[in-house]
Design a protein around this motif. Sequence first.
Motif, short mmCIF file in Angstrom:
data_model
loop_
_atom_site.label_atom_id
_atom_site.label_comp_id
_atom_site.label_asym_id
_atom_site.label_seq_id
_atom_site.Cartn_x
_atom_site.Cartn_y
_atom_site.Cartn_z
N GLU A 77 48.52 -36.55 -24.45
CA GLU A 77 48.71 -36.37 -23.01
C GLU A 77 49.19 -37.69 -22.42
OE1 GLU A 77 44.23 -36.98 -21.31
OE2 GLU A 77 44.73 -34.98 -22.05
N ALA A 117 52.43 -29.69 -16.90
CA ALA A 117 52.83 -30.95 -16.28
C ALA A 117 52.96 -30.73 -14.78
CB ALA A 117 54.17 -31.42 -16.86
N ILE A 121 51.42 -36.03 -14.27
CA ILE A 121 50.36 -35.89 -15.25
C ILE A 121 50.78 -34.80 -16.22
CG2 ILE A 121 47.92 -35.37 -15.62
CD1 ILE A 121 48.21 -36.11 -12.25
N GLU A 162 50.50 -39.93 -18.56
CA GLU A 162 50.63 -40.06 -17.12
C GLU A 162 51.79 -41.01 -16.83
OE1 GLU A 162 46.99 -40.87 -14.93
OE2 GLU A 162 45.85 -40.16 -16.65
N ARG A 183 52.82 -39.55 -8.88
CA ARG A 183 52.20 -39.44 -10.22
C ARG A 183 52.67 -38.18 -10.93
NH1 ARG A 183 46.08 -39.41 -10.32
NH2 ARG A 183 46.44 -39.66 -12.54
N ARG A 202 53.48 -32.87 -10.82
CA ARG A 202 53.73 -34.09 -10.05
C ARG A 202 52.89 -34.01 -8.79
NH1 ARG A 202 59.44 -36.91 -8.21
NH2 ARG A 202 58.48 -38.35 -6.71
N VAL A 224 56.20 -44.06 -17.70
CA VAL A 224 54.95 -43.66 -18.36
C VAL A 224 54.02 -44.87 -18.40
CG1 VAL A 224 53.90 -42.82 -20.50
CG2 VAL A 224 56.09 -41.87 -19.71
N ARG A 254 50.35 -44.39 -19.08
CA ARG A 254 49.15 -44.15 -19.89
C ARG A 254 49.40 -43.02 -20.87
NH1 ARG A 254 43.38 -45.10 -19.35
NH2 ARG A 254 42.38 -43.65 -20.78
N VAL A 305 54.05 -42.89 -13.39
CA VAL A 305 54.11 -43.21 -11.96
C VAL A 305 55.58 -43.46 -11.65
CG1 VAL A 305 53.41 -44.77 -10.12
CG2 VAL A 305 51.78 -44.18 -11.95
N SER A 363 49.48 -32.65 -19.38
CA SER A 363 48.27 -32.30 -20.11
C SER A 363 48.52 -32.32 -21.62
CB SER A 363 47.77 -30.92 -19.67
OG SER A 363 48.70 -29.92 -20.00
#
Length: 124
Positions: free
Chosen positions: A115, A16, A24, A117, A22, A18, A66, A68, A119, A26
């Motif tokens: 997984e 993970a 992300i 994503e 964002r 930042r 979250v 996505r 923001v 994995s």
Amino acid sequence: MAPLSPFEEQAGFTRAIRVGERIIVSGTVGVEEDGSVSPDAGRQAERCFEMILGYVAELGGQSGDVVRVRMFVTDIKDADAVTAAFSRALRHARPTGTLVAISALYDPAWKCEIEAEAVIGAGQ
């Protein structure tokens, strides 16, 4: 974020990260804290979301950030159980979501990989 598993160090990736606002995360599989893996795809998915939301929080986000989620299952028959875990964990955030069936994961005991994503400040 420090490596969370020896595989990250070996393969050279970050679970993970930042980047600006964002976060992300994995692909995450539902390995329990003791290293065991439930034979139940729904429990594996719940564990994935527990870890993913923990990574998001550790990097300064919250579950509502979250935006996505991508879910991979090795048997499409497990789609309902995995989707139910997704709904319990993130229904309030209403992120985009994709669920696809794939032929296999690295360990045959793993029935799903997820997984995500986020923001920072999306706060849905």
